[in-house]
Design a protein around this motif. Structure first.
Motif, PDB file in Angstrom:
ATOM      1  N   ILE A 155       0.841  -1.205   0.000  1.00 20.99           N
ATOM      2  CA  ILE A 155       0.000   0.000   0.000  1.00 20.99           C
ATOM      3  C   ILE A 155       0.875   1.254   0.000  1.00 20.99           C
ATOM      4  N   GLU A 156       1.925   1.239   0.822  1.00 18.93           N
ATOM      5  CA  GLU A 156       2.832   2.392   0.898  1.00 18.93           C
ATOM      6  C   GLU A 156       3.510   2.633  -0.447  1.00 18.93           C
ATOM      7  N   GLU A 157       3.963   1.539  -1.064  1.00 18.91           N
ATOM      8  CA  GLU A 157       4.668   1.649  -2.342  1.00 18.91           C
ATOM      9  C   GLU A 157       3.737   2.182  -3.433  1.00 18.91           C
ATOM     10  N   LEU A 158       2.509   1.658  -3.459  1.00 21.62           N
ATOM     11  CA  LEU A 158       1.537   2.099  -4.467  1.00 21.62           C
ATOM     12  C   LEU A 158       1.106   3.540  -4.236  1.00 21.62           C
ATOM     13  N   THR A 159       0.912   3.889  -2.971  1.00 25.38           N
ATOM     14  CA  THR A 159       0.506   5.265  -2.647  1.00 25.38           C
ATOM     15  C   THR A 159       1.555   6.263  -3.115  1.00 25.38           C
ATOM     16  N   LEU A 160       2.815   5.930  -2.889  1.00 22.28           N
ATOM     17  CA  LEU A 160       3.907   6.801  -3.323  1.00 22.28           C
ATOM     18  C   LEU A 160       3.924   6.914  -4.842  1.00 22.28           C
ATOM     19  N   GLU A 161       3.718   5.787  -5.523  1.00 21.86           N
ATOM     20  CA  GLU A 161       3.736   5.792  -6.986  1.00 21.86           C
ATOM     21  C   GLU A 161       2.571   6.591  -7.539  1.00 21.86           C
ATOM     22  N   ILE A 162       1.402   6.457  -6.911  1.00 22.51           N
ATOM     23  CA  ILE A 162       0.233   7.234  -7.341  1.00 22.51           C
ATOM     24  C   ILE A 162       0.491   8.723  -7.176  1.00 22.51           C
ATOM     25  N   ALA A 163       1.114   9.070  -6.046  1.00 22.80           N
ATOM     26  CA  ALA A 163       1.410  10.479  -5.783  1.00 22.80           C
ATOM     27  C   ALA A 163       2.392  11.051  -6.798  1.00 22.80           C
ATOM     28  N   ASN A 164       3.277  10.183  -7.302  1.00 26.65           N
ATOM     29  CA  ASN A 164       4.295  10.643  -8.261  1.00 26.65           C
ATOM     30  C   ASN A 164       3.824  10.573  -9.707  1.00 26.65           C
ATOM     31  N   THR A 165       2.626  10.026  -9.931  1.00 27.52           N
ATOM     32  CA  THR A 165       2.092   9.934 -11.290  1.00 27.52           C
ATOM     33  C   THR A 165       1.433  11.248 -11.663  1.00 27.52           C
ATOM     34  N   ARG A 166       1.952  11.891 -12.678  1.00 30.61           N
ATOM     35  CA  ARG A 166       1.471  13.225 -13.041  1.00 30.61           C
ATOM     36  C   ARG A 166       0.347  13.162 -14.065  1.00 30.61           C
ATOM     37  N   SER A 167       0.638  12.642 -15.234  1.00 30.91           N
ATOM     38  CA  SER A 167      -0.387  12.598 -16.281  1.00 30.91           C
ATOM     39  C   SER A 167      -0.214  11.331 -17.114  1.00 30.91           C
ATOM     40  N   VAL A 168      -1.343  10.805 -17.573  1.00 32.99           N
ATOM     41  CA  VAL A 168      -1.347   9.579 -18.375  1.00 32.99           C
ATOM     42  C   VAL A 168      -2.271   9.809 -19.566  1.00 32.99           C
ATOM     43  N   THR A 169      -1.813   9.448 -20.744  1.00 29.19           N
ATOM     44  CA  THR A 169      -2.645   9.632 -21.937  1.00 29.19           C
ATOM     45  C   THR A 169      -3.805   8.645 -21.912  1.00 29.19           C
TER      46      THR A 169
END
Length: 338
Positions: free
Chosen positions: A39-53
């Motif tokens: 959960i921690e790893e995914l939360t961090l990755e979600i927070a770092n995801t800016r934009s997706v086509t």
């Protein structure tokens, strides 16, 4: 998604994009099944995801759907069956790509084919096997299947099998595969770790909570003589405080007669609203108000004190059940004749 684009996106990034696409409510349900570090790893990755086509998002959702579909096919009929259906739907290359991803990351539970077998038929097949073999197979079955098999075994073997399930820790994949062959397994084990963790106290508790009271009592009495520490550990998990919801109103009222009000207030302090309502609805309004006031005025309570108070009440419930003063609603054969 072009091949070059797919190769640039890692598995964790795909998971983050998928969760974003699913939205907060659906993602919250998924998080409930993940480990804390995941959960921690995914939360961090979600927070770092800016934009997706939109194209990348669609491709990842489609890939997720294909993997889920393949997993379902594997569970239904094995790798060959899944490959055949996927080839018809996706083409040969794409089907192999999906299967390869699954076999690299997905662990298909051993004895999956057995879980779809009628427990009575399975009993006829395994009842003459060694108790350790029976325990191994039952560790992978549903609690309902295991309960039926355990209840039908000869009394002198019931406790032995239950004990073996409880103390079972790790089993070599080679042993599992060999037992699967004996059972004419149609599904190959995909366990790619050195060992698979099965059984344990929780597994036998779930089974014992499902069998009829007579079978459970015999097994527990035998274990108390042969493995007293194990029996004590199992008994503590057999009926938890929240299981008071399994009692009818008359039984709850009988239990409350033997419960100290201070213990009750502390126990309810750490319980959910549903349990609290079940208790309060079975006492006088005056007493309910008094207990609620005690809970409010006592302030914060240590979890240890809550657990001790709840265990006292659980012990009272078990004692009343043993003396047949109350009946706990349970599967596997306990019936009330009116």
């Amino acid at each position: 998604m072009a091949r070059s684009t797919e190769e640039k996106i890692s598995g964790i990034q795909k998971a983050a994009i998928l969760l974003i696409a699913l939205g907060p409510e659906r993602s919250a349900h998924i998080f409930k099944h993940l480990k804390e570090e995941e959960i921690e790893e995914l939360t961090l990755e979600i927070a770092n995801t800016r934009s997706v086509t939109p194209q990348v998002k669609e491709e990842i959702i489609d890939e997720f759907y294909q993997v889920c579909l393949a997993q379902q096919y594997i569970a239904e009929g094995g790798i060959g069956y899944a490959k055949e259906l996927l080839e018809k739907a996706l083409g040969s290359d794409k089907a192999m790509d999906v299967i390869s991803k699954l076999t690299a990351s997905l662990q298909v539970k051993p004895f999956e084919f057995v879980r779809k077998t009628d427990a009575t038929q399975l009993l006829n097949f395994i009842q003459d096997e060694h108790p350790q073999t029976i325990a191994l197979i039952m560790s992978y079955l549903s609690a309902a299947q295991s309960a039926l098999i355990l209840s039908a075994l000869p009394p002198d073997r019931q406790a032995d099998v239950a004990r073996r399930i409880a103390v079972m820790d790790r089993t070599s994949p080679d042993v599992i595969k060999e037992v699967e062959k004996v059972l004419e397994a149609k599904l190959a084990s995909l366990v790619n770790q050195d060992y698979t963790i099965i059984g344990g106290v929780d597994a036998v508790v779930e089974i014992l909570n499902t069998v009829d009271r007579g079978t459970e009592k015999h097994i527990m009495e035998t274990l108390e003589i042969e493995e007293p520490e194990l029996a004590d550990e199992i008994r503590k998990k057999m009926f938890v405080f929240e299981d008071i919801l399994l009692l009818d109103d008359r039984a709850i009222q009988r239990v409350l007669r033997d419960v100290d009000n201070n213990d009750l207030a502390i126990a309810l302090k750490g319980s959910n609203e549903q349990v609290q309502n079940a208790i309060f609805n079975n006492m006088s309004k005056r007493l309910a108000v008094m207990i609620k006031e005690d809970m409010e005025f006592m302030g914060p309570v240590r979890m240890k004190d809550v657990e001790e108070a709840q265990q006292k009440i659980v012990n009272i419930i078990r004692k009343l059940e043993d003396s047949a003063e109350i009946v706990i609603s349970r599967g596997g054969g306990d019936e009330i004749i009116v």
